[in-house]
Design a protein around this motif. Structure first.
Motif, mmCIF file in Angstrom:
data_model
loop_
_atom_site.group_PDB
_atom_site.id
_atom_site.type_symbol
_atom_site.label_atom_id
_atom_site.label_comp_id
_atom_site.label_asym_id
_atom_site.label_seq_id
_atom_site.Cartn_x
_atom_site.Cartn_y
_atom_site.Cartn_z
ATOM 1 N N GLY A 280 0.807 -1.221 0.000
ATOM 2 C CA GLY A 280 0.000 0.000 0.000
ATOM 3 C C GLY A 280 0.833 1.260 0.000
ATOM 4 N N ARG A 397 -9.002 2.135 2.310
ATOM 5 C CA ARG A 397 -8.145 1.313 1.449
ATOM 6 C C ARG A 397 -7.251 0.404 2.290
ATOM 7 N NH1 ARG A 397 -5.712 6.618 0.867
ATOM 8 N NH2 ARG A 397 -3.555 6.638 1.632
ATOM 9 N N LYS A 399 -3.709 -2.665 2.063
ATOM 10 C CA LYS A 399 -2.390 -2.833 1.445
ATOM 11 C C LYS A 399 -2.445 -3.523 0.091
ATOM 12 C CE LYS A 399 -1.323 -7.291 3.639
ATOM 13 N NZ LYS A 399 -0.377 -8.014 4.504
ATOM 14 N N GLN A 402 -3.183 -0.690 -4.891
ATOM 15 C CA GLN A 402 -2.116 0.207 -5.296
ATOM 16 C C GLN A 402 -2.213 0.482 -6.791
ATOM 17 O OE1 GLN A 402 1.668 -1.532 -4.266
ATOM 18 N NE2 GLN A 402 1.791 -2.739 -6.145
#
Length: 564
Positions: A280, A397, A399, A402
């Motif tokens: 993340g 959000r 990890k 992305q």
């Protein structure tokens, strides 16, 4: 649960919309199963159609409370396309109802409930984009040789759940060897063909080997890699992780290939750790970058400093550096390359795809870029649904989310900026790809891999983005009038001073670009007129040459005498 169960207030009058570069609009808000729709009775005001899937976060800003419960408030909608919208709602009850509805509908977990399965195009489908870039079609020239073949060993996705069902492998490698090699690689992602250069050098990709803390070897894996090289040739293993991250992965049973068993391969590391090891952190960098872009009140020096501290452009630079290294090995040394990080789902695909844009002129065309995204991102198992579930504005959000694909698009934009005549498409196509990868009426980016898309019956139940983009009226809007086919590799400068801030994209909702667009439209028109003039000149020259040839033949037939 039906969509209606998520909607507290389906229709509401007197809602005021604030959007970038437009006057506030007083209109009627409709909350449907997939869209927020705001329309005004004024004919010159365009309706807002916003997919719930496009909303990254929604913030409540109540106006206050009183005994009449009439104060209402504002909803701040921060969208995955980087827009920030505001809805002013007069009454508190409706304000809370609309907020709750958007929260529920923008966080639907089941992909089959998303809009692509409900969208029905109002145009005829000229070609099915879902079947346009099958591996057997993309690699048809290679498959006609004696070196490569298609294997269906992954037909049921048992060998590697994130690869496609059809895979290109060396013809001399049997399916048993492939299965053994898959057991040696993280997630079963054994080495597969990514690209074959004109000089015969091969680009492959995989995930990290699983050493189990004992440097165990896998003869099947060694056989695949050495078969690609042939006798007495050297290749490169380019690991997208730093030495430190590789050691960390080794402590958990991963790592890299033992040098003693891969004597034909030389290994080098490129530290794309925040991409290779999905934590993340890359999205955190992008959030800081967008915070700086959105802060129009700070001084220029402070703004530049904030952009630099976000490290987003450093990630662009590092990705281009790694891709250039791969391209140089293939093109200038004629050496084959294997690229991998940890899982092979992010930095690996980023590097192999950019390297192909550098080397392969076909990837710089509209269809070539579509084909590249199909084989290097979709068929290669980049988990779009997981990575794009939330974006930089959301506090929810995790990890696994992305913007690796956005980083790829930014790198392509950098190449486009340095070589504007070598790309058939404009950067507007890159923006379209970004938007549809996060929220779309098309099914192309649904799911995390081919196995999930097959289970969802995406090809049967949705329309492909490629079917839309390749329609003549859409295609002409993204063609680059400066394009001159360039059959050679394009070698970019990766110095910091050469990197370009993609203002057309990152600033499009912050700085009014209407005048810039008008200037570009006028420039494109002048270029098209110039091309038309040049085309006519070429045509007239050909006609004159044909007339001269006819006249010369006439003279020859009459012994050079015009009077004859």
């Amino acid at each position: 649960m039906e969509f209606a169960d998520h909607i507290g207030t389906p229709k509401l009058d007197g809602v005021i919309l604030h959007s970038p570069f437009h006057e506030p609009v007083d209109g009627t808000l409709c909350v449907s199963g997939h869209h927020l729709i705001l329309s005004s009775r004024k004919e010159d005001v365009e309706e807002l159609w916003l997919l719930h899937q496009c909303i990254d976060s929604v913030e409540k800003r109540p106006n206050g409370t009183n005994s009449n419960n009439q104060n209402g408030g504002s909803l701040i909608l921060k969208c995955k396309d980087l827009r920030i919208l505001q809805l002013d709602i007069a009454t508190t009850e409706e304000f809370l109802n609309v907020y709750a509805s958007i929260e529920r509908l923008s966080n639907l977990d089941n992909a089959s409930n998303l809009y692509p399965f409900f969208f029905r195009p109002m145009y005829s489908i000229l070609e099915d984009g879902h079947t346009l870039f099958k591996p057997e079609l993309e690699f048809s020239k290679l498959l006609a040789s004696d070196e490569w073949r298609i294997t269906n060993v992954n037909k049921n996705y048992y060998v590697c759940p994130t690869y496609s069902s059809t895979i290109i492998v060396p013809k001399s490698i049997d399916d048993e060897t492939i299965m053994a090699a898959a057991n040696f690689r993280d997630g079963g992602r054994f080495p597969v063909l990514s690209y074959r250069h004109d000089n015969g050098a091969v680009l492959m990709r995989s995930s990290q080997p699983l050493l189990n803390n004992c440097n165990r070897r896998c003869r099947a894996d060694e056989k695949i890699l050495n078969q690609v090289l042939g006798m007495n040739k050297k290749g490169y293993i380019i690991d997208t992780r730093s030495n430190n991250l590789t050691s960390h992965c080794k402590a958990k049973g991963g790592g890299t290939e033992p040098e003693g068993h891969y004597t034909q391969w030389r290994r080098t590391h490129r530290g794309l750790d925040k991409i290779a090891n999905c934590t993340g952190a890359l999205l955190d960098c992008f959030q800081k970058f967008m915070d700086a872009c959105n802060d129009t009140g700070c001084s220029p020096d402070k703004w530049v400093s904030r952009v630099e501290r976000s490290n987003w452009l450093s990630h662009v630079q590092n990705a281009l550096n790694a891709a250039c290294l791969v391209a140089q090995c293939l093109d200038q040394e004629g050496a084959s390359v294997l690229v991998h990080g940890s899982s092979g789902l992010d930095s690996t695909l980023l590097v192999t795809s950019i390297a192909q844009v550098i080397l392969n002129p076909d990837c710089r065309t509209v269809r070539g870029l579509q084909a590249l995204i199909e084989r290097e991102w979709l068929q290669a198992g980049h988990p779009f649904q997981m990575r794009h579930g939330k974006f930089c504005y959301s506090n929810a959000r995790n990890k696994n989310q992305q913007p690796t694909f956005l980083l790829f698009l930014d790198c392509v934009q950098q190449l486009h900026y340095q070589f504007p005549c070598s790309f058939e498409f404009t950067t507007q196509m890159l923006i379209i790809l970004f938007e549809h990868s996060y929220a779309s009426q098309f099914g192309t980016f649904l799911g995390n891999c081919d196995r999930e898309r097959e289970k969802l019956e995406v090809a049967k139940g949705t329309t492909s983005l490629w079917s839309y983009l390749n329609r003549p009226n859409i295609l002409t809007s993204i063609l680059n009038p400066l394009y001159e086919p360039n059959k050679t590799a394009i070698w970019p400068s990766v110095a910091p001073v050469s990197l370009n801030l993609w203002t057309e994209f990152y600033h499009r909702w912050i700085v009014d670009q209407s005048q810039y667009k008008k200037a570009m439209t006028k420039m494109h028109g002048l270029i098209e007129n110039d091309k038309n003039v040049r085309s006519k000149v070429v045509k007239y020259r050909k006609q004159l040459a044909d007339l001269q040839k006819e006249y010369d033949n006439f003279l020859d037939e009459n012994d050079g005498s015009e009077s004859g």
